[in-house]
Design a protein around this motif. Sequence first.
Motif, mmCIF file in Angstrom:
data_model
loop_
_atom_site.group_PDB
_atom_site.id
_atom_site.type_symbol
_atom_site.label_atom_id
_atom_site.label_comp_id
_atom_site.label_asym_id
_atom_site.label_seq_id
_atom_site.Cartn_x
_atom_site.Cartn_y
_atom_site.Cartn_z
ATOM 1 N N LYS A 252 5.346 4.420 -9.940
ATOM 2 C CA LYS A 252 6.445 3.776 -9.239
ATOM 3 C C LYS A 252 6.209 3.827 -7.728
ATOM 4 N N SER A 253 6.744 2.853 -7.031
ATOM 5 C CA SER A 253 6.601 2.819 -5.576
ATOM 6 C C SER A 253 7.813 2.115 -4.988
ATOM 7 N N SER A 254 7.650 1.607 -3.790
ATOM 8 C CA SER A 254 8.724 0.864 -3.123
ATOM 9 C C SER A 254 8.098 -0.056 -2.090
ATOM 10 N N ALA A 255 8.836 -1.050 -1.668
ATOM 11 C CA ALA A 255 8.330 -1.945 -0.628
ATOM 12 C C ALA A 255 8.045 -1.175 0.650
ATOM 13 N N GLU A 256 8.892 -0.191 0.936
ATOM 14 C CA GLU A 256 8.709 0.607 2.156
ATOM 15 C C GLU A 256 7.412 1.418 2.100
ATOM 16 N N GLU A 257 7.165 2.069 0.964
ATOM 17 C CA GLU A 257 5.940 2.858 0.834
ATOM 18 C C GLU A 257 4.699 1.972 0.910
ATOM 19 N N LEU A 258 4.739 0.847 0.209
ATOM 20 C CA LEU A 258 3.572 -0.030 0.191
ATOM 21 C C LEU A 258 3.308 -0.623 1.568
ATOM 22 N N THR A 259 4.351 -0.992 2.271
ATOM 23 C CA THR A 259 4.178 -1.546 3.616
ATOM 24 C C THR A 259 3.563 -0.518 4.547
ATOM 25 N N GLU A 260 4.015 0.719 4.468
ATOM 26 C CA GLU A 260 3.419 1.776 5.300
ATOM 27 C C GLU A 260 1.966 2.027 4.918
ATOM 28 N N MET A 261 1.646 1.897 3.642
ATOM 29 C CA MET A 261 0.271 2.051 3.177
ATOM 30 C C MET A 261 -0.620 0.983 3.822
ATOM 31 N N TYR A 262 -0.137 -0.240 3.844
ATOM 32 C CA TYR A 262 -0.897 -1.332 4.461
ATOM 33 C C TYR A 262 -1.015 -1.142 5.964
ATOM 34 N N LYS A 263 0.049 -0.728 6.594
ATOM 35 C CA LYS A 263 0.005 -0.511 8.045
ATOM 36 C C LYS A 263 -1.002 0.579 8.405
ATOM 37 N N GLU A 264 -1.034 1.615 7.618
ATOM 38 C CA GLU A 264 -1.988 2.693 7.880
ATOM 39 C C GLU A 264 -3.423 2.216 7.660
ATOM 40 N N PHE A 265 -3.636 1.458 6.588
ATOM 41 C CA PHE A 265 -4.994 0.982 6.285
ATOM 42 C C PHE A 265 -5.519 0.074 7.389
ATOM 43 N N TYR A 266 -4.653 -0.767 7.952
ATOM 44 C CA TYR A 266 -5.084 -1.747 8.944
ATOM 45 C C TYR A 266 -4.656 -1.383 10.372
ATOM 46 N N LYS A 267 -4.383 -0.120 10.608
ATOM 47 C CA LYS A 267 -3.832 0.281 11.901
ATOM 48 C C LYS A 267 -4.765 -0.009 13.076
ATOM 49 N N ASP A 268 -6.054 -0.073 12.836
ATOM 50 C CA ASP A 268 -7.020 -0.330 13.916
ATOM 51 C C ASP A 268 -7.557 -1.758 13.894
ATOM 52 N N GLU A 269 -6.965 -2.625 13.092
ATOM 53 C CA GLU A 269 -7.462 -3.989 12.932
ATOM 54 C C GLU A 269 -6.564 -4.969 13.687
ATOM 55 N N PHE A 270 -7.050 -5.432 14.821
ATOM 56 C CA PHE A 270 -6.269 -6.330 15.678
ATOM 57 C C PHE A 270 -5.888 -7.612 14.957
#
Length: 345
Positions: A252-270
């Motif tokens: 199970k997850s949530s939109a909030e958790e998944l969005t933070e996961m994506y933000k962390e993965f791409y945090k250095d990608e302009f």
Amino acid sequence: MIKAAVLGATGYAGIELVRLLTSHPEVSIEILGSHSFVGQKISDVYKNFNHVLEKECEELDLDKVGACDVAFTALPHGASKSVIPSLLEKGLKVIDLSGDYRYDDVAVYEKWYGEKHSSPELLKESVYGLPELHRDKIKNARLIGNPGCYTTCSILGTVPLLANKIAETKNIIVDAKSGVTGAGRGLKLQNSFCECTENMKAYKVATHRHTSEIEQELSNVAGEEIMISFTPHLIPQKRGILSTIYVNLNRKSSAEELTEMYKEFYKDEFFVRVKEVGDLPETKHVAGSNFVDIGVCYDERLQRAVVVSSLDNIVKGAAGQAVQNMNLLFGLDEKTALTNPGFYL
């Protein structure tokens, strides 16, 4: 200055590349290769270049191209692999916008393209030109297989779920829509105005070549063989791709958790912009730019992530990504000449 040759300069990807390079502070366009418009000024073929670039188109001359530092081959698949070995022998760096050098395994290429590869040994050194995944390898390469448009959109939209081991890997579905420029500039009845306007259609269902490219890169990230269901659609607009990606999750997850996961993965990608929860990409936000927009939703009933990603198919999906790769190859800031916002209108 970096001396550049653009081979296939008058196709849609090629001319977009020329447009971007004319404003690049470190590039001099030396050669515009075009079999169909030899002797004509690029500003006569595309009149938006009046007072900007008046250079004539030329037939391919390998000796002349050999005086350049980099060659962009915006040629149809098959044509690229016939000239690239000679360009490499002359010491050029090559960025290929066809599918000829995107594959790790020659057998995969030959299966999906239906022909023998004439220089399979070069696949061992070519680098898949998706900077967000292969930046360090790109910097030291001499041959880049510049990714396709559907593939860039689909891969970047899916990879964080696989990298974080939250994705079920057996039933990934990518439903993608593309503007008509993705079919190229050639005259085809099915791409004419009356056939496309006020119409949408699926095509090459379960057989599109980009399926294999997406599967290759997702498999490399997941550490296991990934097969996807990929369905492309043609939509009545010039630019843009929008992919909706369905990935079942193993918990199970949530939109909030998944969005933070994506933000962390791409945090250095302009060039990757992850949307806030509840905000989804639109093609008009990325058209004319090198950005990829990604929004993530969560279907609680089905324990499924629904990811929407969007880009301009002839910028980040072709010419812009090629310039981004060139910047990396020559030690420049990879954002050089690529930071403009989308057209919006």
